[in-house]
Design a protein around this motif. Sequence first.
Motif, PDB file in Angstrom:
ATOM      1  N   UNK A 112       0.882  -1.164   0.000  1.00 20.48           N
ATOM      2  CA  UNK A 112       0.000   0.000   0.000  1.00 20.48           C
ATOM      3  C   UNK A 112       0.917   1.210   0.000  1.00 20.48           C
ATOM      4  N   UNK A 113       0.923   1.937  -1.093  1.00 23.36           N
ATOM      5  CA  UNK A 113       1.829   3.089  -1.182  1.00 23.36           C
ATOM      6  C   UNK A 113       1.019   4.364  -1.357  1.00 23.36           C
ATOM      7  N   UNK A 114       1.628   5.445  -0.938  1.00 23.00           N
ATOM      8  CA  UNK A 114       0.953   6.726  -1.041  1.00 23.00           C
ATOM      9  C   UNK A 114       1.697   7.772  -0.252  1.00 23.00           C
ATOM     10  N   UNK A 115       1.366   9.043  -0.489  1.00 20.80           N
ATOM     11  CA  UNK A 115       2.067  10.123   0.226  1.00 20.80           C
ATOM     12  C   UNK A 115       1.686  10.140   1.709  1.00 20.80           C
ATOM     13  N   UNK A 116       2.377  10.976   2.449  1.00 23.82           N
ATOM     14  CA  UNK A 116       2.039  11.127   3.865  1.00 23.82           C
ATOM     15  C   UNK A 116       0.601  11.614   4.006  1.00 23.82           C
ATOM     16  N   UNK A 117      -0.109  11.045   4.933  1.00 26.82           N
ATOM     17  CA  UNK A 117      -1.495  11.453   5.170  1.00 26.82           C
ATOM     18  C   UNK A 117      -2.462  10.872   4.156  1.00 26.82           C
TER      19      UNK A 117
END
Lengths: 254, 552
Positions: free
Chosen positions: A46-51
């Motif tokens: 599961x990847x994604x920016x902070x928040x």
Amino acid sequence: MTGAMEPSRNNVPAIETFQLSKIFHPDILAVNRLNLKIQQGVVHALVGPNGAGKTTTLRLLAGLSRPNRGSIFIMGYDMLRESWQAKAHLGFLPDTPAAYETLRVDEFLRFIASLYQVPKTDFEERREQYVQRFDMAGYVNKYLGELSRGMLQRTLLCGLLIRNPKILVMDEPLYGLDPEGGYVLKRIIREVAQNGTTVLISTHILSVAEEICDEFTIISEGVKVASESVRDLREKVGSGNNLEDYYINTLQGR
Amino acid sequence: MWNNLRISIRRPAFIMIQALSIAIILLIFWFLWFFMINESLMLGYNTGIETVRNMIYSLLQESGFFGENAIWLVFALIALIVAHQIIKALVGVPIGGESEPADVDTLFSAPMRGYVFFTAKYFRTIPRRLLIYFYVIIAILPIVWFFIQDYALSYDMILLIILLVFLLGEIGSVATSGLYFMRKFVSQHRQFRRYYRIVFFVAVALGTFVLLTPILVVGGVVFYGPLYNLARLFIAMVFSGHWLVPNPHVPVFITLYYPALPWLIGGLLFGYLFVLEVAQFLSDRITIDLYEEISAVTRRRGLSLGWLSRFPVLFERAKSPLTTVLRKDFITGFRKPGKAFYLVGLIANFVFALFLITLQPTLITAIPLPSQLVPTLGSLYIILIIVIVPLLSINASDPFQGERGTIYLIRLSQVRPFWFTFIKYLQLLLTPFLLAIPVTIYFALFLGNPHLLIMAVAILPHAVLISTAIGVALGSRYPSTPSGKKETPVALIITYPVISWTAMSPVLFIFLGVAPSSLTWVLLGSLFISPYTLGLVLFLLGWSAHSYLRQE
């Protein structure tokens, strides 16, 4: 844990969510109608920016937080209705581990084994195996409160692995580990996946996701942006590009 | 760096509520002083207050609420506290409880039924409660022994002290609960900060007024301020001891409630234990989260359990890893630093009891010990007071009452060590002394005998310890970092004798028969009990106001 008369769950997805949503007070939409489907034996990132909502999603999956909408199925068990059965199949590693600081490493491992009713012979065998692999032999009599972040992470990982759960959910599992510990963990993740364990990790390190994962999901602001298998991605973007390029392009294209 | 300090430590909501809590506690004491305690001090000057009190008593008696027996007043107080606990449980103010942060990740993600978690936590609290009451009993043994010898009032003393101790615990509990609740409320409604500011200043002004006003006459009724009364009390204690006549109401009171004592004591202990456990059981933050989770499940099943959903344990079925959780809780609980405090406190109280028992003939006959001991004692006193400051500077306990990260931030900040140490010193002494004062005064004046007054002051260090022990037990006053765990027991072990000696020194001087010739020392010791404490309150209020305004 699941009972002898229970039907086989070999073909159900390991993790499945439908319209999963979580709202924090007063109106922060951390997870927004998220649909996930992760098959057994797969390593999923599961990847994604902070928040983006990664940690919230994982805590929802682990049953530590209650969704405002939607449903979660772990090995076919509804996390809200059959949480006892669902949790029996799942091991969770939080991003900021809170430990029983006054327990020794060995006491903690025994506590986990007892909590999950791991047979004694299995526990002894696995403890020996993972303590050796994580190079923790010299730490088994130390208090958890005395351990460094990396050693604590290894201890909690040991606690997870001695249970031999069908699903491992790990929030930034490589954070705090030194290169050797990270290398060992990546190998272990691949090994347990080959033995049929499903692994879901969240990570900021895209190269890691690309290296050890079979598939990934990109989320941003609680919404699923993309979901691909690494193999398909490689075919799609060609040899000159990688997950990092794809990630940036996907987020910029929203 | 200063910004970090302001943001993390000087949170306006926290500071404001802290000041308000102190003001509320002082007001409660002030009220108790006038209507419950002040009688024997008033002598010929108390016509007004006596009239008011008699009116209230007669009104209550005529209404039949308390009956004709004063014991009903005690029962009413207990009922009030029980009601408060029930309300607190229903409202569900999060006060921390027995759960650890690691429980969230480790136990809640485990396939474990709710009742296992609750049962384990419930069992975990019982030894602690028993320990506290055992501690209380041990602490009062010397006094009980003393009265058994002369007055055969052991049951009465036990009753009074236990009642007061748990009343104080309740006041502290109310303040703590109120603090967390109001803190959360203020944080969520910061748009009304202007009104909070007004409330804050009004509270500060009222508190200051109440503290500083010696005598207030309202409509012909004379009110004596706490500062005035404290000064009179200690002057009387030091100079003559004859101002305090025996309280004529005491025998009547004892006669009335004596037959009910066994029931009262038993009911008090078990009722309080039960209610407190249930309240904590239901008001724990993690507990509430789990309740919500399980009640959501019951709702999805089409069930509407209402308040019963707070007892999901009754409806669950599971294989139980109860003993596993209990074993873990026992180990982690046993290794917490507070246990060192209890252990040291118990040992110290045994030593103190032996000391009093051994010296009892000497003390009773008021035979002065050799005067050459006085300089030695004085030097020891001075050294301890001077040494306490550097000792407390290495104390890892949190002077900002549970604000974790304070020590770390302080170390990174530009705060001068002197000021940090000074604030820590004041704050560490503030709460126990504040709690100990009414215990001592109530204990002494209710019996109204100057000879007993001396013994009452002698209980001060015990009251300090009891109050602190309850505070430690009810709240998380000490940090949970590994370094804190290592340092805190040592600091507590050091702090205990220092505080005890500080509180005991005036009494010892009197016991040793050197009061007239060493009045300076006695007064110095007294300063640590009355005006000193009040000065600390004012200092804290001023500091809070300063911090609050800086933050705004």
